[in-house]
Design a protein around this motif. Sequence first.
Motif: not given
Length: 312
Positions: A260, A263, A269
Amino acid sequence: MSKDLGLSIVAGVASALVYLSVLTGGGGLGAVLAYVMPLPLVMIGLSWGFGRTLLGSGLGLAVIVAAAPSAAPVFAAAALLPAVILVRLAVQYRPVPQGGVVWYPPGSLLAWLAAAAVVLMVLGTSLIMGSGTGFEEQARRYVTQLLDQMGPLTPVEVRDGAVALWSALFPAMLGSAWLIMAVLNGMLAQWTVAKAGHALRSSPDYGALELPLWMLAALVGAAIIGLTAGGNVGYLARNAAVVLMWPQMFVGLAVVHQTLRRRSNAGMMLAFFYVAFFVLFGWAQVAVAGLGLVRHWTRLRRLQVVGRQEEK
């Protein structure tokens, strides 16, 4: 008196005083502080070396022996042992031909902490339960009494379900709590001393966390014994397998972070992931541990392929 020597004394006494506050009824704050009992000893070791952790540990133990001798074994297991293991391994390094050093990998440190948690769980359960009826039956009686005191008006079906679950996993709950405490204290201590500019070692990349290969064998072995053996041996093996799942879960969490953080909206997230993780904790824990197992197995297969290629 040198600065590091004085801080070692402060660290040992601070850990002992926190434990004594819990013994004398520190309330909710005491329960929270109990979880960071090893922290001063770990911080002094990660800043000044393993010898200072040993010195602080000895002083802390002396305080407990003088104030409450019967409580010394628990203090040694809960505060001193995790600090000693963490610092002893964390400050190890080896030089490399190109220059510089390679520090002891965090995955191997985590594996040894998990092994220590299993040993403590087995010894503690054996000492507490003693002989006579089976460990699980004794745990069931203890959990039943505890729930009767905590919630006498709890519906029977809820109470029976809680008794069945908690008694089956009672040793694992204690072993897991010890392991989580050790991991959190290690990470918090390293972060604190690194921010202060006193860390002996560089902070590891937790996203690249990898366990030693023997951890998978230990987990599979405990699971097989737990499923096939009966009595106290099977009961302890099943609980050991639960404790040994925690390192796999930490690896799974590392995979999630590593995925993650690439990103642009990584923070949002990750926040969403942890909300879902804690809301669905039981199933989420199994799923994330499964992700760690997949990574562990994939690494094992990759090493086997490389080994065969080198033999040709």
